[in-house]
Motif scaffolding. Sequence first.
Motif, PDB file in Angstrom:
ATOM      1  N   GLN A 144     110.644 -44.495 -21.339  1.00 50.31           N
ATOM      2  CA  GLN A 144     110.092 -45.045 -20.091  1.00 50.31           C
ATOM      3  C   GLN A 144     110.707 -44.279 -18.925  1.00 50.31           C
ATOM      4  N   VAL A 190     105.199 -44.201 -19.589  1.00 50.34           N
ATOM      5  CA  VAL A 190     105.762 -44.495 -20.905  1.00 50.34           C
ATOM      6  C   VAL A 190     105.160 -43.537 -21.923  1.00 50.34           C
ATOM      7  N   GLU A 230     106.932 -52.953 -20.121  1.00 51.61           N
ATOM      8  CA  GLU A 230     107.749 -54.158 -20.247  1.00 51.61           C
ATOM      9  C   GLU A 230     108.760 -54.081 -21.380  1.00 51.61           C
ATOM     10  N   THR A 231     108.688 -53.054 -22.216  1.00 51.56           N
ATOM     11  CA  THR A 231     109.638 -52.926 -23.323  1.00 51.56           C
ATOM     12  C   THR A 231     111.060 -52.861 -22.782  1.00 51.56           C
ATOM     13  N   VAL A 232     111.956 -53.582 -23.431  1.00 51.97           N
ATOM     14  CA  VAL A 232     113.362 -53.593 -23.025  1.00 51.97           C
ATOM     15  C   VAL A 232     114.157 -52.685 -23.962  1.00 51.97           C
ATOM     16  N   GLU A 290     113.365 -58.735 -17.814  1.00 52.59           N
ATOM     17  CA  GLU A 290     113.546 -57.291 -18.045  1.00 52.59           C
ATOM     18  C   GLU A 290     114.945 -56.799 -17.713  1.00 52.59           C
ATOM     19  N   ASN A 344     117.491 -53.414 -20.577  1.00 53.11           N
ATOM     20  CA  ASN A 344     116.592 -53.383 -19.420  1.00 53.11           C
ATOM     21  C   ASN A 344     115.409 -52.464 -19.663  1.00 53.11           C
ATOM     22  N   SER A 345     114.375 -52.655 -18.894  1.00 53.35           N
ATOM     23  CA  SER A 345     113.289 -51.677 -18.819  1.00 53.35           C
ATOM     24  C   SER A 345     113.618 -50.679 -17.716  1.00 53.35           C
ATOM     25  N   THR A 364     114.751 -44.616 -19.636  1.00 50.10           N
ATOM     26  CA  THR A 364     115.239 -45.245 -20.852  1.00 50.10           C
ATOM     27  C   THR A 364     114.684 -44.519 -22.058  1.00 50.10           C
TER      28      THR A 364
END
Length: 357
Positions: free
Chosen positions: A22, A36, A51-53, A185, A251-252, A337
């Motif tokens: 991300q 992403v 929204e993926t953490v 998030e 976190n995202s 990330t």
Amino acid sequence: MQEQVQQAIDKMTESGPERGIQVAVYRDGELVVDAVSGVADSATGRPVTPETVFYTYSTGKAMTATIAHLLVERGLFDYDTPVAELWPEFGAHGKQAATIRHVLTHSAGVPQIPLDTTIEDLCDWDKICAAIAAQEPWWEPGTQVGYHAYTFGYIIGEIVRRATGKPISQVLLEDVAGPLGLADELYFGMPVSEHGRLARLEEPAGAADWAASMPTDLPMFKAGPLVTWPGADFGNRTDVLAADIPAGGKNSARAMARLYDSLLGHGVQILPPARVATATALAAEGVDQVFGNPSQWALGWSLGLPGGESETAFNMGGVGGSFAFADASTGIAFAFTKNFIAPDFEAASELIRIVMA
């Protein structure tokens, strides 16, 4: 910029070693990149979404530092308050002079956790805090700097608990993540019921054997046992993911970039501009006594960028290569990330060059 970043991360996941990525960038309060690529879980093919953490390890120290400054702003303590004034047990073995400023600048002299610490111990708040309080300092507080990898989070977290009566995760939710609209998030400990939203970490084959090729007398091997080194297996454990370990965070990229954008004075402001200016100014520098690298610290953040693109940025990166920063001179807040653990920040640097061009 959105198109350039998307092309770069697609190349990383399609032909490089990366699995899922991300990138989020705010500029002067506007979200200009929200990109992403790849998969959050290679075994299932679950794709990365905004929204993926991700467990971004020390990138999350930005959340810990922000909370400390928020409580200073509210008058609960000051930067030069001795830690032992709030946490008397911490004053053992000559640590009475260590202040909150020393902790924020990694100069408190307590970069180590006991060498018999287990992963289960890291998840036991009272046990690990008692063990840290009982440590002897490696140097007189304030005279040297050395990365407090785990202890930064636990010491600040226990200061927060003593000052507010609340665990740091609750303060994060109520006073940072909640007001920013990021309650789902930004986490320290993440509820087990939410773990299905996490990206699963991976690492190169043989990554766990790297220590065998290193000299055994390096200071970093005296700062904690290898069993607690934050690799993929460590970061995929349910107990670790659920525990408050505020030396790192989950976190995202979008949420972390939003936090940094807030620190630049946009939207909901967690801290007033004067406090941010104090928090992000050079406060300590020197050769790191744990890792041996030159270092420059503000009050909770490292200064500069990996490739030298800016001298005015304040940042935190994490094991594996995730990275986030803000730069008041450009108005840019950036977060990256990833779930494939790398030994460097090369991927982050490539993306930062695009963003800062």
